[in-house]
Scaffold this motif. Sequence first.
Motif: not given
Length: 236
Positions: A111-115, A120-127, A141-144, A152-154
């Motif tokens: 998926h070149m333009h994401g899904e 995605r979390c802009t704070r910790c990058g958790h996807l 759910p990653g950093c709380g 998660h799209v481009v």
Amino acid sequence: MARYENIVILTGAGVSAESGLGTFRDEGGLWAKFDPMKLATPEAFEADPDTVLGFYNARRANLADAKANAAHFALAELEQNWMLDGRANYLLVTQNIDDLHEQAGSAGLLHMHGELLKTRCTRCGHLFSDREDMTRERPCPGCGKAGGLRPHVVWFGEMPLGLDQIYAALDRCDLFVAVGTSGTVYPAAGFVAEARRGGAHTVELTLEPGEISDLFEETHYGPATEVVPHWVRGLG
């Protein structure tokens, strides 16, 4: 039939249009109804996250009712037959952010333009895979922490995903097929030229001729649910 060893297939909005998902740039498409600069840029998200998240939440709701169509299933069948024949160099690159190729069974997919169904979390990058509504109040759910979730799209101004892998596949492919794509958005619009430089046979399967149709050696026009299965059957 020529025996190809390395296939790259590129799909665009036209392959999902018959599943009830709107295209972007066609007459009456999403960007004719909405201003992409207010909905699909990092700056828009920073300025008005509620509106941006609401737009993508609505698109998730629309996607929940969409089903893979005959074009998606034909491409999945092509991949499965290709692998059974012992030829593993197959890559399906999609510009679409829906999950209809997955529904049909495609596995060698990028998926070149994401899904759309990932957040995605802009704070910790958790996807993570996600079908719930995104809100500023919802914690990651990653950093709380709350306030950092985005689809998660481009967006415009961001780099498409997987370009190194795509260009490596284009360099070695001997068959390049573009399905349901307008040929107006780069870098994807330049893939046919890359494939031709390496000597690949190039095929266009789309509703009607577009801006780069002259670059293809073989063209078939009509609804994706008709032309794609017909072309796949013709490969034998």
